[in-house]
Design a protein around this motif. Structure first.
Motif, short mmCIF file in Angstrom:
data_model
loop_
_atom_site.label_atom_id
_atom_site.label_comp_id
_atom_site.label_asym_id
_atom_site.label_seq_id
_atom_site.Cartn_x
_atom_site.Cartn_y
_atom_site.Cartn_z
N LEU A 69 -6.25 -1.82 -5.81
CA LEU A 69 -5.63 -2.16 -4.35
C LEU A 69 -5.26 -0.93 -3.93
O LEU A 69 -4.21 -0.20 -4.47
CB LEU A 69 -4.75 -3.22 -4.48
N GLY A 70 -5.91 -0.54 -2.88
CA GLY A 70 -5.41 0.88 -1.96
C GLY A 70 -4.59 0.34 -0.79
O GLY A 70 -4.84 -0.44 -0.33
N ILE A 71 -3.39 1.06 -0.85
CA ILE A 71 -2.62 0.81 0.34
C ILE A 71 -2.57 2.00 1.16
O ILE A 71 -2.40 3.26 0.78
CB ILE A 71 -1.10 0.71 -0.47
N LEU A 72 -3.10 2.05 2.48
CA LEU A 72 -3.35 3.24 3.04
C LEU A 72 -2.53 2.95 4.55
O LEU A 72 -2.11 2.02 4.99
CB LEU A 72 -4.81 2.98 3.47
N GLY A 73 -2.20 4.42 4.87
CA GLY A 73 -1.40 4.34 6.21
C GLY A 73 -0.81 5.70 6.30
O GLY A 73 -0.93 6.64 5.48
N GLU A 74 -0.46 6.09 7.64
CA GLU A 74 0.16 7.38 7.86
C GLU A 74 1.50 7.73 7.17
O GLU A 74 1.99 6.66 6.47
CB GLU A 74 0.38 7.52 9.37
N ILE B 182 -12.12 4.74 -3.93
CA ILE B 182 -11.52 4.27 -5.35
C ILE B 182 -11.01 2.90 -5.49
O ILE B 182 -10.86 2.33 -6.77
CB ILE B 182 -10.27 5.21 -5.84
N SER B 183 -11.03 2.29 -4.42
CA SER B 183 -10.26 1.01 -4.36
C SER B 183 -11.28 -0.32 -4.32
O SER B 183 -12.55 0.05 -3.84
CB SER B 183 -9.48 0.73 -3.07
N ASP B 184 -10.93 -1.36 -4.67
CA ASP B 184 -11.71 -2.62 -4.65
C ASP B 184 -11.43 -3.44 -3.36
O ASP B 184 -12.30 -3.93 -2.54
CB ASP B 184 -11.41 -3.65 -5.88
N ARG B 185 -10.10 -3.24 -2.82
CA ARG B 185 -9.54 -3.71 -1.49
C ARG B 185 -8.55 -2.61 -0.96
O ARG B 185 -7.98 -1.95 -1.75
CB ARG B 185 -9.07 -4.93 -1.83
N VAL B 186 -8.58 -2.68 0.43
CA VAL B 186 -7.63 -1.93 0.97
C VAL B 186 -6.75 -2.82 1.75
O VAL B 186 -6.86 -3.67 2.64
CB VAL B 186 -8.52 -1.07 1.80
N MET B 187 -5.52 -2.40 1.72
CA MET B 187 -4.40 -3.11 2.76
C MET B 187 -3.91 -1.72 3.48
O MET B 187 -3.35 -0.80 2.85
CB MET B 187 -3.32 -3.56 1.78
#
Length: 339
Positions: free
Chosen positions: A50-55, A227-232
């Motif tokens: 699970l990728g956690i994305l943000g500034e 690299i992620s399966d899902r992105v949050m």
């Protein structure tokens, strides 16, 4: 599902890590507090990344540390294999937390400068009483697995290694206790681009060989997507959108997600090609302060779609399709591109 804001992909599968209503706040004096994470919900499944994305400043690292109880969250629930970590006593927490390891952003500062590589990698085994005649063999196997020659680095200290070598040592150390969850907090942000690719490939191999579930925290859109399966996607401690990583550059609809995509040269053309893409990629102001986040939708002060409703009413996550959830008043399934 939509009302709770809990997002996962396979309804029948028991999550390895489950987070509910996570709140992380830091007092800063004068009765003020930083609202780092506000009501985060997620399920992490076995073998999933699970990728956690943000500034910077969106609460990604604060959330990852709260999963580890470093420090414990202000409120909320963190379950690891069904065990509620927030209610465990110190020793029970330490024992349960051995199954959830963390890789820090700065590999050099996360290693004790006085200890040698052999002792750094063996630290977990020593703490939990697994020392024995097989310890050196296990350490050598771990170093080989992360691409380091034991004979070369065995007695070296962190300052004698490159940043990439230090990160490999951190990964070897994290894997020694055979965790089921690995939290990667910006693990390649301080590394050269060529070294980044090596570390990402190493994490992928480690995930498969050790049957790991990964939480991958980063601000780099391309790295998270690959690299992620899902992105949050997080913004000021709130979840904006969750979707499969394969659909990130083609089916994302939240204005903030589109803004992030537009910041990546190879993705900006795709982002702007959608019907409303050109309207959704121009931020109106700088990132608001987490000391006093905007009412309603926290992205509204930068959003070209904002209306009075956005200031008065906080949007909740709604399902738009399989594994796709968004928190926005002005987008729905009709806005999702079909290709």
């Amino acid at each position: 599902m939509a009302g709770s804001g809990t997002v996962h992909m396979r309804e029948s599968e028991q999550p390895v890590l489950s987070v509910r209503d996570l709140v992380v706040e830091f007092p800063v004096g004068r009765r003020q507090k930083v609202h780092a994470v506000s009501g985060l919900n997620l399920d992490l499944l076995a073998g999933e990344t699970l990728g956690i994305l943000g500034e910077s400043g969106c609460g990604k690292s604060s959330a990852g540390r709260a999963f580890m109880q470093m420090p414990p969250p202000t409120s909320g629930s963190v379950l690891l294999h069904g065990s509620e970590l927030t209610r465990l006593r110190s020793r029970e927490l330490r024992r349960a937390r051995a199954k959830m390891q963390m890789i820090m952003q700065d590999p050099v500062s996360s290693l004790n400068p006085r200890r040698r590589v052999r002792d750094l990698v063996a630290e977990g085994l020593s703490i939990w009483g697994h020392e024995g005649e097989d310890e050196d063999r296990l350490i050598r196997e771990a170093l080989h697995a992360v691409g380091l020659e034991p004979e070369v680095v065995w007695n070296r200290r962190p300052h004698e290694l490159s940043g990439g070598q230090c990160q490999r040592v951190c990964i070897a150390r994290a894997l020694m206790l055979k965790p089921s969850v690995l939290i990667c907090d910006e693990p390649v942000a301080s590394l050269d681009v060529s070294v980044q690719a090596q570390i990402l490939n190493l994490l992928e191999r480690s995930k498969r060989s050790h049957l790991l579930s990964l939480v991958f925290i980063a601000h780099d859109v391309a790295v998270v997507k690959n690299i992620s399966d899902r992105v949050m996607v997080l913004y000021l401690g709130k979840t904006c959108e969750v979707l499969p990583s394969a659909h990130l550059d083609t089916r994302a609809v939240h204005p903030y997600t589109r803004l992030l995509l537009a910041s990546v040269p190879e993705m900006s053309e795709i982002s702007e090609a959608t019907e409303s893409g050109s309207r959704q990629t121009q931020p109106a102001t700088e990132l608001p302060s987490p000391l006093d986040p905007p009412s309603g939708c926290r992205f509204r002060t930068r959003c070209p779609l904002a209306t009075d409703r956005c200031a008065a009413e906080e949007p909740v996550l709604r399902g738009l399709g399989p594994g796709h959830f968004v928190a926005c008043h002005h987008v729905d399934a009709a806005h999702v591109p079909t290709a």
